[in-house]
Design an enzyme around this catalytic site. Sequence first.
Site, mmCIF file in Angstrom:
data_model
loop_
_atom_site.group_PDB
_atom_site.id
_atom_site.type_symbol
_atom_site.label_atom_id
_atom_site.label_comp_id
_atom_site.label_asym_id
_atom_site.label_seq_id
_atom_site.Cartn_x
_atom_site.Cartn_y
_atom_site.Cartn_z
ATOM 1 N N PHE A 1 -36.982 -39.099 -5.072
ATOM 2 C CA PHE A 1 -38.133 -39.920 -4.674
ATOM 3 C C PHE A 1 -37.730 -41.266 -4.060
ATOM 4 C CE2 PHE A 1 -39.533 -41.113 -9.355
ATOM 5 C CZ PHE A 1 -38.379 -41.815 -9.546
ATOM 6 N N GLU A 2 -38.738 -41.981 -3.553
ATOM 7 C CA GLU A 2 -38.534 -43.197 -2.750
ATOM 8 C C GLU A 2 -37.697 -42.897 -1.506
ATOM 9 O OE1 GLU A 2 -40.181 -45.746 -3.468
ATOM 10 O OE2 GLU A 2 -40.453 -45.868 -5.628
ATOM 11 N N GLY A 3 -37.896 -41.733 -0.932
ATOM 12 C CA GLY A 3 -37.079 -41.296 0.206
ATOM 13 C C GLY A 3 -35.850 -40.601 -0.337
ATOM 14 N N ARG B 1 -37.246 -48.854 -2.602
ATOM 15 C CA ARG B 1 -35.856 -48.364 -2.572
ATOM 16 C C ARG B 1 -34.914 -49.312 -3.283
ATOM 17 N NH1 ARG B 1 -37.217 -46.518 3.277
ATOM 18 N NH2 ARG B 1 -38.064 -44.520 2.654
#
Lengths: 613, 258
Positions: free
Chosen positions: A422-424, A284
């Site tokens: 993406f990445e949460g 993140r």
Amino acid sequence: MKINKNSNNSQQIQHQAIDHAKLEGRGGAFLVTPVDKGKVFSRELFCEEHAMFREAVVDFSKNQIQPIKDELNHPNEVLTRSLIQQMGELGFLSTDFPESVGGLATDKITSIIVSESLMEGQNASIIVTFADHTGIGTLPIIWYGNEAQKQKYLPKLASGEWIGSFALTEPGAGSDALAGTTKATLNKEGTHYLLNGSKIFVTNGGWAEVCVTFAWVDGNKFTAFILDKECTGWVLGPEEHKLGIKGSSTCTFFYEDCKVPIENVIGKVGLGSAVAFNVLYVGRYKLGATTMGGAKKIITLAHEYATERKQFDRPIREFGMIRRKLAKMMVRAWEADTILYMTAGSLDSVLSNYDKESAEYYSIVQKTIEDHGIEASICKIIGSEAASDNIDDCLQIFGGNGFIEDYPIATIYRDDRINRIFEGTNEINRLIIGGTLLKKSILEDLPVREAISNRKNHWIPERKFSDHNELNTLARIIEFSRSLLLYTLNEGIISEGQDLKNNEWVLEPLANMVISLSIMDAGFKRSNNLTDDADKKHTFMNIFSLVVHDRFEKMVSHSKIILSHLDSKDNVSERIDYLEKKCSEIIIRYSPIESMEYLVKKLDHHKKYFLDD
Amino acid sequence: MKICVLMKQVPDNDSAIILSNDSSSIKLNDITWCTNESDTYALEEALLMKEAHGGEVVACSFGRESSQQVIKDALAKGADRGLYISEEESDGFDILSTAKIFTQALKDENFDLIFSGLQSNDSGNAQLGLLLAEMLNMSHAALVMGTEVLNDTRIKVKQELEGGWFQWTELDLPASITIQSGLNKPRYASLRGIMMMKKKPIDIFDSSQIDSTGSKNKIFLDKMYIPQKVKETTFIEGTPDEIASKLGDLMINDIKVF
């Protein structure tokens, strides 16, 4: 930790001492640390090495990536591998790798510098390949791998000879990662696990020699495994047809009795969720770094077009609405820059106290990064939203031409869209911020209770925060905002109790308040790092004034959303009335147009985002 | 092989050049600095030679304090040692005076080779390598496009001539050689190289303490100006054949692109 809402008598409330020195290097410390008590890292404190790292990566990106940026928009494994290997030779892949396997083991600031500076190459696909490889593709092995795994995999991942990947998402398990159904069964000889199931959206999937993946052992132990090309039954699906980042590889994996040696379990059986979630924190903040680089770079393109494009016999950059956009683009990029280096500096302030070669070092890294979960999510949100808002503004400046594929902005617009997913997703990251805030408050991991108590009747502490008048005024607004957040949080807990953590209607604006406060707070503390250069100080005051006033308005607005909801639920109006009363006590006299015009005039001169120099 | 590479810090091509009010100099505030382009090729050639034949590469720069950055960049790329001649007013020295300062700083080092870029991107004198050869009693070759070490005392160089011609020449060592851009592929600084840079020494000479007798300027700067851009458009009219013929004529005789 509830504060009795009826105890309004200030004489009953005793000041609770908070040891601010003890909070240095703690995640979320900004929530309770006034502007005159803490310090932050910012690029003004770059050492000579940092500056040279930046130059080296910029030099490489401009000369090796930028000239072939259009070619890199199409899948080209040979070209991509060649660039990744060059990055390996130059050390760009191994900033987080231990020295024992040929890594550089630099500080986290350097990792951010490398990620940000690669955006000078102006190609998103290669950045995605790089970021997946160096982040979630290799960190599980660095952090949780045993010595044999490190020696087997890391040297070739550091050099770029092998490409890494990370396969977690399944058709029914996206944001809810533990909902996956892939199973791992120990064979009767006890030598291998047999994996069955599938993983989707695997970045680097088509090219990777190594993959960190996850499966349930015995149906209840979520476990991480290393796959390599000797694992039979690892079947590669076709490349996805994506909206953007088309030059990167994204595939489905099918595990058909995929035979993984028991030596390839990462950590131990059942440790998978810690592996998955902790490395995602790093993913993140690193995504925050690349998107922050993009948010800056796009300003050059927007300004260049606005200068060339003439309407009504004038370059459109002379028009106020275009100038406002350009100013806002710079503000967003500056905010992302401030928050990214603040976070990396905070991590380093802790990690620099430990021996990098010691056995417990990587467990301390994990704990420190987990502690900075709020900051990691803020980095991701602020970076990706600065990039997408700036790119959207740039496309608007391009007008009709922005909608035509022949112009560069259309590709950039498509490439960028994934960054908020993406990445949460940014929604999940807001959930993490709100949830972690509640957890840290209720478990008294941070002295939030004391801070709420101290601020109950003194929203702005009675003291001078800075000798600089203008900064002192801004400090008062920031401290008011801090009290506003603490008040709103406390009212939320009083009204909703434990249910608050499941109420996304409230958690989203609460997370937005946390984001705004973190930026204002870090921005103020950044002012302590400025040199005596009068011009730079003046520029800082202009941009920071814009940030504080804009963020303050947003915080009040988000607080109103929460408090009016709580009032409505409790069938009262006292919270909103109290907020109105408090807001009437702080008088804001500020005209943002002058600050914006000042910044854009500077941009006219420099023709690029100039606040890094 | 003991090789010295002369490296100059010059304004980056993208820097906005703004003249001082009296047009005698450029304002330094907004300048982004970089290493002179052809000097980076000279450094690469020296590093390749060291890798093939052993020895030492010393990066040397003359100028204001910020000039040390070009030395540090060279150390990060693989040079072994730095030699910095400090002079805040280096822009005020003409090329002969500059060469005399370098001579004083380099004379006791006994370099086998001095490499320098063909010319600097800012003042463009293209004379320093030649002057040093004379003052330090070294052989000289300019516009070098290739090198080949023959033995400890001789080197062969490929020089660029006019009209696309080249010439191989053999020189006795020591020699001062000026390098043309493009003869190799300059390497990038690696992150590890940058981390190693701190451990390498930079010797500092204060130019005011160097015996510079006779280094008084003989060339004086009168005025600087930024060239005016002039756009001239000629319309060629006629039938397509006439236009083609006139265009060909213009290209051959006036614009001289062929």
